[in-house]
Design a protein around this motif. Sequence first.
Motif, mmCIF file in Angstrom:
data_model
loop_
_atom_site.group_PDB
_atom_site.id
_atom_site.type_symbol
_atom_site.label_atom_id
_atom_site.label_comp_id
_atom_site.label_asym_id
_atom_site.label_seq_id
_atom_site.Cartn_x
_atom_site.Cartn_y
_atom_site.Cartn_z
ATOM 1 N N ASP A 1 0.860 3.958 -3.004
ATOM 2 C CA ASP A 1 0.530 5.360 -2.741
ATOM 3 C C ASP A 1 1.678 6.288 -3.123
ATOM 4 O O ASP A 1 1.460 7.356 -3.701
ATOM 5 C CB ASP A 1 0.178 5.563 -1.271
ATOM 6 C CG ASP A 1 -0.163 7.012 -0.994
ATOM 7 O OD1 ASP A 1 -1.264 7.443 -1.378
ATOM 8 O OD2 ASP A 1 0.703 7.724 -0.452
ATOM 9 N N SER B 1 -11.374 4.755 -2.311
ATOM 10 C CA SER B 1 -10.732 3.607 -1.685
ATOM 11 C C SER B 1 -11.743 2.587 -1.207
ATOM 12 O O SER B 1 -12.830 2.921 -0.745
ATOM 13 C CB SER B 1 -9.890 4.090 -0.504
ATOM 14 O OG SER B 1 -9.425 3.001 0.244
ATOM 15 N N ASP C 1 0.824 -1.211 0.000
ATOM 16 C CA ASP C 1 0.000 0.000 0.000
ATOM 17 C C ASP C 1 0.854 1.257 0.000
ATOM 18 O O ASP C 1 0.547 2.237 -0.684
ATOM 19 C CB ASP C 1 -0.927 0.004 1.214
ATOM 20 C CG ASP C 1 -2.053 -1.006 1.089
ATOM 21 O OD1 ASP C 1 -2.314 -1.471 -0.037
ATOM 22 O OD2 ASP C 1 -2.670 -1.336 2.124
ATOM 23 N N ARG D 1 -6.833 -4.431 -4.878
ATOM 24 C CA ARG D 1 -6.084 -3.206 -5.165
ATOM 25 C C ARG D 1 -5.817 -3.029 -6.658
ATOM 26 O O ARG D 1 -5.067 -2.160 -7.059
ATOM 27 C CB ARG D 1 -4.768 -3.227 -4.384
ATOM 28 C CG ARG D 1 -4.971 -3.115 -2.871
ATOM 29 C CD ARG D 1 -3.809 -3.719 -2.106
ATOM 30 N NE ARG D 1 -3.870 -3.406 -0.683
ATOM 31 C CZ ARG D 1 -4.635 -4.053 0.198
ATOM 32 N NH1 ARG D 1 -5.427 -5.036 -0.205
ATOM 33 N NH2 ARG D 1 -4.622 -3.700 1.468
ATOM 34 N N PRO E 1 -5.358 2.479 -1.261
ATOM 35 C CA PRO E 1 -5.606 1.554 -2.360
ATOM 36 C C PRO E 1 -7.079 1.229 -2.519
ATOM 37 O O PRO E 1 -7.831 1.259 -1.565
ATOM 38 C CB PRO E 1 -4.804 0.318 -1.983
ATOM 39 C CG PRO E 1 -4.780 0.360 -0.505
ATOM 40 C CD PRO E 1 -4.728 1.810 -0.130
ATOM 41 N N ILE F 1 -6.153 3.547 6.238
ATOM 42 C CA ILE F 1 -4.985 3.972 5.487
ATOM 43 C C ILE F 1 -4.175 4.976 6.296
ATOM 44 O O ILE F 1 -2.954 4.980 6.252
ATOM 45 C CB ILE F 1 -5.406 4.548 4.131
ATOM 46 C CG1 ILE F 1 -6.086 3.442 3.326
ATOM 47 C CG2 ILE F 1 -4.232 5.099 3.373
ATOM 48 C CD1 ILE F 1 -6.479 3.827 1.934
#
Length: 332
Positions: free
Chosen positions: A194, A209, A190, A286, A237, A216
């Motif tokens: 990002d 998301s 993740d 994702r 994600p 997150i």
Amino acid sequence: MSSGGRIGHDAPYMPRGCDMRWFSSEEICEILARFEKVVIVGDSMMRHVIGSLNVLIRKDLGYGAVTDWNFSPEERKECFCNYQFNVKACSIQGIFKTADVVKNDPSSLSCPANTVDVMSKDFLFLPSFSQWLNFYWVVEQMIRFPIAPEELGRLRDLLPSSKPSRPYAFIFGHGLWNDLDLQATLDWLDLILDTTVSSAPWLQTDYTSSHSVNSISNIASKHSRKGAQPLTSVSWPGKRHNGFWPRLFLTPNAAGKEKPDEWLVSQGNKALTIFEESVKEEVGRRGVEHLGTYNMSIQSNKFDGVHVDLKGNLIKAMMVLNWLNMLEVEKF
């Protein structure tokens, strides 16, 4: 490709329900040239994928994965052919930058390098058929979570802020360094995703998301508490998006009988199969595709109970190339 098998130990691997091509070196060069960059992020298993790709584009089964131009006579004897991937003796001299081949042994490349961009050691121009093409093959070793700030900085440096003329492809591999801790692997992925999308806004998804904002934020705060730079724009994600952002996750191969006893529970084959199945489900959420290597490797040779030999790594590399070949780059 993930669900095939072998009939007997070290027998040829047969994919199940698909036609996996074995490309020539010239075809491999053409496939790679469709991309602006192919970025590989991960551990020693991913380094071996790079080594295998070098074997293929150098057409050198004997020393294609290693820096044979600076070998002593003893090293040439010890690291020949199958032993290039012996992590204790030879793979520490693996080729991690194609530019090193351009500099030291350019005649070994199937795609002759003509110029090297001095701004980066990995950048080269290759002629393929009737046109000038270039590709940028990058390896980043990022294995632990939290990820060191300098490692994330190197990743950001690879990514342009404006859309390039050809797509980027990303290949990830992770698991053993965090003892097959699924959450640690997902946090690792993740953060990389990002960092990538915040540095390259042309990859930005239009979807919200599938994770909560709080979850997150927890990833970001955990990373920050460990002394790393905090995340600046965690936008996902989430689910698949309508841009063209090819991503593939390789899970670790099966363990062999030489695996040290202290790892047989946490990193043995039961744990590896559970990890592979769990990662497939989670990365799919994702928008990341998954390539399992357990079935391919369960009956293959392994030097130390962990790393497969030349033949096993060549199959991994060819699986990756088949995935790259299937991508519809015209959608970029």
